[in-house]
Design a protein around this motif. Structure first.
Motif, PDB file in Angstrom:
ATOM      1  N   GLU A  54       0.357  -0.890   0.027  1.00 14.35           N
ATOM      2  CA  GLU A  54      -0.077  -0.212  -0.112  1.00 14.35           C
ATOM      3  C   GLU A  54       0.474   1.180  -0.527  1.00 14.35           C
ATOM      4  OE1 GLU A  54      -2.961   0.735  -1.037  1.00 14.35           O
ATOM      5  OE2 GLU A  54      -3.491   2.394   0.502  1.00 14.35           O
ATOM      6  N   THR A  55       1.998   1.155   0.422  1.00 14.07           N
ATOM      7  CA  THR A  55       2.647   2.079   0.986  1.00 14.07           C
ATOM      8  C   THR A  55       3.124   2.727  -1.451  1.00 14.07           C
ATOM      9  OG1 THR A  55       3.477   2.146   3.505  1.00 14.07           O
ATOM     10  CG2 THR A  55       4.736   3.261   2.005  1.00 14.07           C
ATOM     11  N   ARG A  56       4.173   1.612  -0.809  1.00 14.96           N
ATOM     12  CA  ARG A  56       4.872   2.044  -2.110  1.00 14.96           C
ATOM     13  C   ARG A  56       4.123   1.688  -3.555  1.00 14.96           C
ATOM     14  NH1 ARG A  56       7.364  -3.830  -0.742  1.00 14.96           N
ATOM     15  NH2 ARG A  56       9.583  -2.648  -0.390  1.00 14.96           N
ATOM     16  N   ARG A  57       2.330   1.487  -3.635  1.00 21.87           N
ATOM     17  CA  ARG A  57       1.157   2.371  -4.070  1.00 21.87           C
ATOM     18  C   ARG A  57       0.742   3.502  -4.613  1.00 21.87           C
ATOM     19  NH1 ARG A  57      -4.151   4.103  -4.708  1.00 21.87           N
ATOM     20  NH2 ARG A  57      -4.211   3.727  -2.416  1.00 21.87           N
ATOM     21  N   LEU A  58       1.080   3.872  -3.325  1.00 24.37           N
ATOM     22  CA  LEU A  58       1.076   5.363  -2.797  1.00 24.37           C
ATOM     23  C   LEU A  58       2.120   6.166  -3.223  1.00 24.37           C
ATOM     24  CD1 LEU A  58      -1.276   5.069   0.806  1.00 24.37           C
ATOM     25  CD2 LEU A  58      -2.170   6.547  -1.727  1.00 24.37           C
ATOM     26  N   VAL A  59       3.350   6.236  -3.035  1.00 26.70           N
ATOM     27  CA  VAL A  59       4.500   6.360  -3.931  1.00 26.70           C
ATOM     28  C   VAL A  59       4.062   7.160  -5.444  1.00 26.70           C
ATOM     29  CG1 VAL A  59       6.907   6.028  -4.031  1.00 26.70           C
ATOM     30  CG2 VAL A  59       6.456   5.840  -1.629  1.00 26.70           C
ATOM     31  N   GLY A  60       4.026   5.197  -5.494  1.00 28.24           N
ATOM     32  CA  GLY A  60       3.894   5.234  -7.119  1.00 28.24           C
ATOM     33  C   GLY A  60       2.629   5.732  -8.025  1.00 28.24           C
ATOM     34  N   TRP A  61       1.524   6.439  -6.340  1.00 24.57           N
ATOM     35  CA  TRP A  61       0.499   7.490  -7.675  1.00 24.57           C
ATOM     36  C   TRP A  61       0.713   9.200  -7.106  1.00 24.57           C
ATOM     37  CZ3 TRP A  61      -5.288   7.373  -6.851  1.00 24.57           C
ATOM     38  CH2 TRP A  61      -5.828   8.268  -7.267  1.00 24.57           C
ATOM     39  N   PHE A  62       1.565   9.181  -6.384  1.00 22.62           N
ATOM     40  CA  PHE A  62       2.742  10.297  -6.143  1.00 22.62           C
ATOM     41  C   PHE A  62       3.513  10.824  -7.167  1.00 22.62           C
ATOM     42  CE2 PHE A  62      -0.334  10.567  -2.200  1.00 22.62           C
ATOM     43  CZ  PHE A  62      -0.834  11.786  -2.600  1.00 22.62           C
ATOM     44  N   ASP A  63       4.416   9.655  -7.637  1.00 15.28           N
ATOM     45  CA  ASP A  63       5.357  10.479  -7.997  1.00 15.28           C
ATOM     46  C   ASP A  63       5.503   9.811  -9.458  1.00 15.28           C
ATOM     47  OD1 ASP A  63       7.187  10.791  -6.108  1.00 15.28           O
ATOM     48  OD2 ASP A  63       8.187   8.964  -6.221  1.00 15.28           O
ATOM     49  N   GLU A  64       3.959   9.186  -9.613  1.00 12.76           N
ATOM     50  CA  GLU A  64       4.151   9.138 -11.072  1.00 12.76           C
ATOM     51  C   GLU A  64       2.166   9.892 -11.598  1.00 12.76           C
ATOM     52  OE1 GLU A  64       2.943   4.839 -11.854  1.00 12.76           O
ATOM     53  OE2 GLU A  64       5.144   4.466 -10.797  1.00 12.76           O
ATOM     54  N   LYS A  65       1.330   9.378 -11.174  1.00 13.94           N
ATOM     55  CA  LYS A  65      -0.142  10.436 -11.107  1.00 13.94           C
ATOM     56  C   LYS A  65      -0.363  11.470 -11.216  1.00 13.94           C
ATOM     57  CE  LYS A  65      -5.120   9.762 -10.760  1.00 13.94           C
ATOM     58  NZ  LYS A  65      -5.596   9.622 -11.554  1.00 13.94           N
ATOM     59  N   PHE A  66       0.437  12.002  -9.689  1.00 17.13           N
ATOM     60  CA  PHE A  66       0.816  13.059  -9.799  1.00 17.13           C
ATOM     61  C   PHE A  66       1.284  14.309 -10.162  1.00 17.13           C
ATOM     62  CE2 PHE A  66       1.232  16.766  -7.092  1.00 17.13           C
ATOM     63  CZ  PHE A  66       0.432  17.231  -6.596  1.00 17.13           C
ATOM     64  N   HIS A  67       2.547  14.122 -10.320  1.00 19.08           N
ATOM     65  CA  HIS A  67       3.739  14.141 -10.735  1.00 19.08           C
ATOM     66  C   HIS A  67       3.342  14.546 -12.625  1.00 19.08           C
ATOM     67  CE1 HIS A  67       8.193  15.023 -12.462  1.00 19.08           C
ATOM     68  NE2 HIS A  67       7.282  14.060 -13.900  1.00 19.08           N
ATOM     69  N   TYR A  68       2.955  13.855 -13.696  1.00 21.46           N
ATOM     70  CA  TYR A  68       2.555  14.011 -14.375  1.00 21.46           C
ATOM     71  C   TYR A  68       1.114  14.730 -13.982  1.00 21.46           C
ATOM     72  CZ  TYR A  68       5.210  10.650 -16.067  1.00 21.46           C
ATOM     73  OH  TYR A  68       7.073  10.009 -15.701  1.00 21.46           O
ATOM     74  N   GLU A  69       0.065  14.901 -13.706  1.00 16.49           N
ATOM     75  CA  GLU A  69      -0.538  15.891 -13.898  1.00 16.49           C
ATOM     76  C   GLU A  69      -0.717  16.843 -13.082  1.00 16.49           C
ATOM     77  OE1 GLU A  69      -3.836  13.038 -11.790  1.00 16.49           O
ATOM     78  OE2 GLU A  69      -4.084  11.917 -13.821  1.00 16.49           O
ATOM     79  N   VAL A  70       0.343  17.669 -11.950  1.00 13.11           N
ATOM     80  CA  VAL A  70       0.589  18.682 -11.625  1.00 13.11           C
ATOM     81  C   VAL A  70       1.348  19.075 -11.309  1.00 13.11           C
ATOM     82  CG1 VAL A  70      -0.507  19.542  -9.125  1.00 13.11           C
ATOM     83  CG2 VAL A  70      -1.228  18.063 -10.057  1.00 13.11           C
ATOM     84  N   THR A  71       2.943  18.409 -11.011  1.00 12.97           N
ATOM     85  CA  THR A  71       4.172  18.880 -10.413  1.00 12.97           C
ATOM     86  C   THR A  71       4.417  19.364 -12.005  1.00 12.97           C
ATOM     87  OG1 THR A  71       4.483  17.483  -8.631  1.00 12.97           O
ATOM     88  CG2 THR A  71       6.700  18.539  -9.261  1.00 12.97           C
ATOM     89  N   GLU A  72       4.578  18.360 -13.094  1.00 14.34           N
ATOM     90  CA  GLU A  72       5.572  18.257 -14.050  1.00 14.34           C
ATOM     91  C   GLU A  72       4.857  19.768 -15.324  1.00 14.34           C
ATOM     92  OE1 GLU A  72       4.628  15.189 -17.761  1.00 14.34           O
ATOM     93  OE2 GLU A  72       7.050  15.154 -17.071  1.00 14.34           O
ATOM     94  N   LEU A  73       3.176  19.569 -14.929  1.00 13.84           N
ATOM     95  CA  LEU A  73       3.137  20.715 -16.082  1.00 13.84           C
ATOM     96  C   LEU A  73       3.761  22.412 -15.074  1.00 13.84           C
ATOM     97  CD1 LEU A  73      -0.686  19.337 -15.825  1.00 13.84           C
ATOM     98  CD2 LEU A  73       1.328  20.001 -18.017  1.00 13.84           C
ATOM     99  N   LEU A  74       3.189  22.254 -13.520  1.00 16.84           N
ATOM    100  CA  LEU A  74       3.160  23.412 -12.615  1.00 16.84           C
ATOM    101  C   LEU A  74       4.686  23.782 -12.560  1.00 16.84           C
ATOM    102  CD1 LEU A  74       0.154  23.269 -10.611  1.00 16.84           C
ATOM    103  CD2 LEU A  74       0.258  24.663 -12.775  1.00 16.84           C
ATOM    104  N   VAL A  75       6.131  22.961 -12.724  1.00 19.70           N
ATOM    105  CA  VAL A  75       6.927  23.343 -12.422  1.00 19.70           C
ATOM    106  C   VAL A  75       7.786  23.904 -13.522  1.00 19.70           C
ATOM    107  CG1 VAL A  75       9.148  22.438 -11.245  1.00 19.70           C
ATOM    108  CG2 VAL A  75       7.200  22.041 -10.317  1.00 19.70           C
TER     109      VAL A  75
END
Lengths: 203, 203
Positions: A71-92
């Motif tokens: 579950e921890t690794r799934r959530l790390v993937g959520w933020f490092d992949e999904k949040f990254h592409y949907e938010v961080t990468e765009l804004l940063v």
């Protein structure tokens, strides 16, 4: 590493320069890279965190049993992949990278997309922290670290809609008050100061 | 899972349909998802492979010591991130996804980029296998599985330049001849048959 009380000296690497000495450490040309004294040179953030978990077991940052660790690794993937592409990468990319590398004006459609997408993630953090003390379960874990790492980048831009997401804000306030987080809050990008509340524990 | 002699029943999920029942298993909406009988529902490929390593330890597919395990994980990241963005995503999206979802004609510039980028990766595989029996070290590992998974997708499109990369071809021939790989070579996309040499051990 601060959670595990490990000393580390950090260095800035301008990855876009693709220095030969750096590519010799990591042919992928990405950060983070960790040079272990009298040990291996490690790259790839999962490879580094898993190594640190194996070699410096206390405190464990993944969870106590295989299902919690998954579950921890799934959530790390959520933020490092999904949040990254949907938010961080765009804004940063639009707000920082383009300016640092003189790549032209920010694309306002991309910024709007990032600012829209972040709400789903704030809701997800709120939902997770409804039944759990921390995002991955009862213990503070790499899931909290991954989520807070991304959010702190966006917070540096002043783009986290805290006022609309009280529960996610409560969770982030608890992360922010950990001694391990202090060094991160002190980091500054030269020529791009953070907003006043960035390092504030009462934001 | 076949390397660990674990039985698994595979199901096709058309992720683009975003079925509610599937999103309940994995809110990220991605494959793979693993339902463990009388156990957790897992998602994210790293979370799944690490779980299987922890619960079904033999044969180990990561390596024997922390440094070897870090090297395996670095290479899994290389293929799942770098190879994915530079090759797989370009070619599979343009040639398969667009056709399956009626998204218009393939973009020939993207296909050219994928076909150019693959050479660096073939050289990297050759370089790794010069001093090592397998990509991550002396033992067959998840590094070989990740690399072969991506290459087999590209090979299905007939786009791997085997003739120019003899050493990488030798490594892939050894992966292909493993019993665990047989099921994968039998997989077909309906309406899009693979080239003749795709499942051939002598290609």
């Amino acid at each position: 590493m601060a959670e595990k009380k490990l000393d580390v000296e950090t260095r800035i690497e301008k990855v876009w320069e693709r220095r030969d000495e750096f590519l010799a450490l990591n042919p992928a040309g990405t950060v983070p890279v960790l040079e272990v004294p009298s040990g291996p040179v490690l790259s790839n953030s999962s490879a580094i965190t898993e190594y640190l978990e194996e070699v410096h077991t206390e405190p464990g940052l993944l969870g106590r049993d295989p299902a919690s660790r998954a579950e921890t690794r799934r959530l790390v993937g959520w933020f490092d992949e999904k949040f990254h592409y949907e938010v961080t990468e765009l804004l940063v990319y639009e707000k920082i990278t383009k300016r640092l590398l003189s790549l032209g004006e920010p694309n306002s459609a991309a910024i709007r997309a990032g600012n829209t997408n972040i709400h789903v993630h704030m809701d997800y953090i709120a939902w997770l922290s409804e039944d759990r003390r921390w995002l991955g379960g009862d213990d503070f874990s790499l899931a909290d670290i991954a989520a807070a790492a991304h959010l702190s980048c966006i917070d540096y831009l002043g783009d986290v809609p805290w006022d609309e997401h009280g529960r996610a804000k409560d969770w982030y306030a608890r992360v922010k008050s950990r001694p391990s987080f202090r060094g991160i809050l002190g980091d500054h990008i030269p020529g791009y100061p953070p907003p006043k509340q960035y390092a504030d524990l009462d934001f």
